[in-house]
Design a protein around this motif. Structure first.
Motif, PDB file in Angstrom:
ATOM      1  N   LEU A   1       0.797  -1.207   0.000  1.00  0.00           N
ATOM      2  CA  LEU A   1       0.003   0.121  -0.017  1.00  0.00           C
ATOM      3  C   LEU A   1       0.838   1.312  -0.052  1.00  0.00           C
ATOM      4  N   LEU A   2       1.759   1.209   0.561  1.00  0.00           N
ATOM      5  CA  LEU A   2       2.672   2.396   0.872  1.00  0.00           C
ATOM      6  C   LEU A   2       3.460   2.617  -0.666  1.00  0.00           C
TER       7      LEU A   2
ATOM      8  N   PHE B   1      -6.005   5.982   4.032  1.00  0.00           N
ATOM      9  CA  PHE B   1      -5.556   7.009   3.356  1.00  0.00           C
ATOM     10  C   PHE B   1      -5.380   6.641   1.829  1.00  0.00           C
ATOM     11  N   TYR B   2      -5.188   5.595   1.656  1.00  0.00           N
ATOM     12  CA  TYR B   2      -5.054   5.079   0.240  1.00  0.00           C
ATOM     13  C   TYR B   2      -6.482   5.387  -0.571  1.00  0.00           C
ATOM     14  N   PHE B   3      -7.536   4.891   0.140  1.00  0.00           N
ATOM     15  CA  PHE B   3      -8.918   5.075  -0.326  1.00  0.00           C
ATOM     16  C   PHE B   3      -9.325   6.756  -0.381  1.00  0.00           C
ATOM     17  N   SER B   4      -8.965   7.290   0.885  1.00  0.00           N
ATOM     18  CA  SER B   4      -9.576   8.511   1.039  1.00  0.00           C
ATOM     19  C   SER B   4      -8.877   9.607   0.014  1.00  0.00           C
ATOM     20  N   LEU B   5      -7.285   9.518  -0.427  1.00  0.00           N
ATOM     21  CA  LEU B   5      -6.765  10.293  -1.271  1.00  0.00           C
ATOM     22  C   LEU B   5      -6.921   9.934  -2.903  1.00  0.00           C
ATOM     23  N   GLY B   6      -7.568   8.603  -2.915  1.00  0.00           N
ATOM     24  CA  GLY B   6      -7.947   8.133  -4.214  1.00  0.00           C
ATOM     25  C   GLY B   6      -9.306   8.396  -4.573  1.00  0.00           C
ATOM     26  N   LYS B   7      -9.848   9.086  -3.874  1.00  0.00           N
ATOM     27  CA  LYS B   7     -11.420   9.584  -4.152  1.00  0.00           C
ATOM     28  C   LYS B   7     -12.202   8.309  -4.270  1.00  0.00           C
ATOM     29  N   LYS B   8     -12.019   7.499  -3.475  1.00  0.00           N
ATOM     30  CA  LYS B   8     -12.933   6.381  -3.123  1.00  0.00           C
ATOM     31  C   LYS B   8     -14.405   6.782  -2.500  1.00  0.00           C
ATOM     32  N   SER B   9     -15.425   5.999  -2.490  1.00  0.00           N
ATOM     33  CA  SER B   9     -16.483   6.349  -2.028  1.00  0.00           C
ATOM     34  C   SER B   9     -16.633   6.450  -0.515  1.00  0.00           C
TER      35      SER B   9
ATOM     36  N   VAL C   1      -3.377   3.365   6.585  1.00  0.00           N
ATOM     37  CA  VAL C   1      -2.720   3.366   5.257  1.00  0.00           C
ATOM     38  C   VAL C   1      -3.755   3.042   4.277  1.00  0.00           C
ATOM     39  N   LEU C   2      -4.493   2.128   4.494  1.00  0.00           N
ATOM     40  CA  LEU C   2      -5.688   1.710   3.719  1.00  0.00           C
ATOM     41  C   LEU C   2      -6.372   2.871   3.177  1.00  0.00           C
TER      42      LEU C   2
END
Length: 182
Positions: free
Chosen positions: A101-102, A149-157, A146-147
């Protein structure tokens, strides 16, 4: 070429954490709480959940934090056996996944070189190494954050972000801070 390098680093990340994972073959540090409680969960022993029970001398049931990490560890014990290797194995999986993920985060926002550096530093960092090889909650919390952040910065729902924040909170109370940030 970059994909080959990533695969090699991830393999090293996994291998350095899995080698001699069952050593020592007894509890160390806070495993007297976490592994002991995960064993109770694996045996469907209500003492792992109920605060009024007294553990044998030298041990304690871990009720301080929510149960998700210990349930994952207990699932490993139930599936594979009650051995220190299997108490600690889920941490290796979550530690390795955190490295991946990082890499993905670094690559997405700063390019493949930063992604590789993030993966490399995670692979050889002492704290991530230790946290991935002991039966405790911390590596699971790091993974969920970390997951998230990955979702929130990747514009997930919003529901995906909320789910991951809830998983962080279900792992350790300090996941509460991740909920606010995410």
């Amino acid at each position: 070429k970059a994909n080959i390098i990533v695969i090699i680093i991830v393999l090293v990340l996994f291998l350095v954490r899995i080698v001699r994972l069952g050593v020592p073959d007894t509890y160390y540090f806070d495993e007297v709480y976490h592994a002991f409680t995960a064993q109770a969960y694996a045996q469907n022993d209500p003492k792992g959940y109920e605060w009024w029970h007294t553990a044998p001398e030298g041990f304690a049931y871990e009720w301080l934090h929510p149960p998700l990490a210990k349930l994952i560890q207990g699932g490993s014990i139930r599936l594979f056996g009650d051995h220190p290797f299997w108490w600690r194995f889920p941490g290796v999986i979550f530690g390795t996944a955190t490295g991946v993920l990082l890499y993905a985060l670094g690559k997405r926002f700063f390019g493949p070189v930063v992604g590789l550096l993030a993966l490399f530093f995670w692979t050889f960092d002492g704290l991530s190494f230790t946290s991935s090889r002991i039966t405790m909650n911390d590596i699971f919390l790091v993974f969920w954050v970390v997951l998230g952040f990955y979702f929130s910065l990747g514009k997930k729902s919003a529901w995906q972000i909320a789910l991951v924040a809830g998983l962080a909170l279900a792992t350790k109370w300090s996941g509460f801070f991740a909920v606010g940030i995410l």
